[in-house]
Design an enzyme around this catalytic site. Structure first.
Site, PDB file in Angstrom:
ATOM      1  CE  LYS A   4      -7.663   0.709   2.928  1.00  0.00           C
ATOM      2  NZ  LYS A   4      -6.535   1.884   4.159  1.00  0.00           N
ATOM      3  CD  GLU A  33      -3.140   1.160   2.693  1.00  0.00           C
ATOM      4  OE1 GLU A  33      -3.477   1.867   2.495  1.00  0.00           O
ATOM      5  OE2 GLU A  33      -1.974   0.318   4.085  1.00  0.00           O
ATOM      6  CB  CYS A  77      -4.224  -1.621   4.218  1.00  0.00           C
ATOM      7  SG  CYS A  77      -3.088  -1.353   6.067  1.00  0.00           S
TER       8      CYS A  77
END
Length: 271
Positions: A114, A43, A157
């Site tokens: 995300k 990330e 993440c």
């Protein structure tokens, strides 16, 4: 799907786009020389810095990063998961936290923004408000179906704390799940490995988790330990705490064995 080597890259990215891209290229080259055909970056691999600086440079970061990923995939003839990077969102002054999967011809196979944003007061005294600069994605990630590499699902993440996202990927047929991350050092020491193992075990899937490590800028410390985990939850490779790579074999025979011995996906009552 055939047996092949995958690599999870570990970096200490900083607030310097071009320095990060040079480091990423060196680590991709290392992974290729060790035989990897599927390579994941962490990330924010191309820029880790203050939020205001990320926004100020977002256009340049996005264009340079996407150009870099296409070039690397074509040059090394590998499939690359582009960690994540900012994509400016029109009329918002913010960005998407975006990851892409790129094939050896440089073509984009999948893109995911995300959906779970890291707005957390960590007990070490640090406060994170990802939503202050990032727009949450509106769609769950897709799965790319590959006869060669297996069916690949994406996440980023903080998503790893939401098992329903991985169940969605599993329902869509995912056999290999990416979790590129910049996990905080404080939360990572207790939660990183166990969460990743849980996602692998409950979905009987491989998990490839590239990671940030060390001091990225200011008080921002990340946990490291990029890992590759098999469908039984076994840690196949761990990059430790220094920049480098975790590399391991992805085996269809192992996937089939685990899913045969532990057919939990077939035994689900609720969906």
């Amino acid at each position: 799907m055939k047996s092949y080597l995958a690599a999870a890259i570990q970096m200490s990215s900083v607030p310097d786009l071009h320095k990060n891209l040079i480091e990423a290229e060196e680590l991709i080259d290392l992974a290729v020389r060790r035989g990897a055909e599927l390579i994941g970056l962490p990330e924010n691999f191309s820029f880790m810095g203050e939020e205001k600086d990320k926004l100020a440079q977002a256009e340049e970061i996005y264009h340079e990063t996407t150009k870099f990923l296409r070039k690397m995939a074509q040059r090394f003839q590998v499939t690359i998961l582009g960690g994540s990077f900012p994509l400016p969102v029109e009329n918002t002054g913010k960005v998407y936290n975006t990851t892409v999967l790129i094939d050896p011809s440089g073509e984009e196979l999948l893109r995911y923004h995300k959906v779970h944003l890291f707005d957390v007061n960590v007990p070490d005294g640090n406060t994170y408000r990802e939503s202050s600069t990032v727009v949450a994605g509106h769609e769950l990630p897709s799965v790319y179906f590959s006869d060669k590499l297996g069916n690949i699902g994406l996440s980023v993440c903080y998503d790893v704390r939401f098992p329903e996202l991985y169940r969605h990927l599993s329902d869509k047929g995912a056999e290999v799940m990416f979790v590129p991350a910049a996990f905080t050092a404080f939360t990572g020491k207790d939660h990183w490995q166990v969460l990743l193992q849980a996602r692998a075990i409950e979905n009987t899937a491989y998990v490839i988790a590239p990671a940030q490590t060390g001091n990225n800028y200011g008080r921002r410390y990340t946990h490291g330990h990029a890992v590759i985990i098999d469908p039984w939850g076994v840690i196949l490779a761990d990059a430790g705490e220094q920049p480098g790579i975790a590399i391991a074999e992805i085996k269809p025979s192992r996937l089939e064995q685990v899913r045969r011995q532990m057919p939990s996906l077939e035994h689900r009552i609720f969906s």
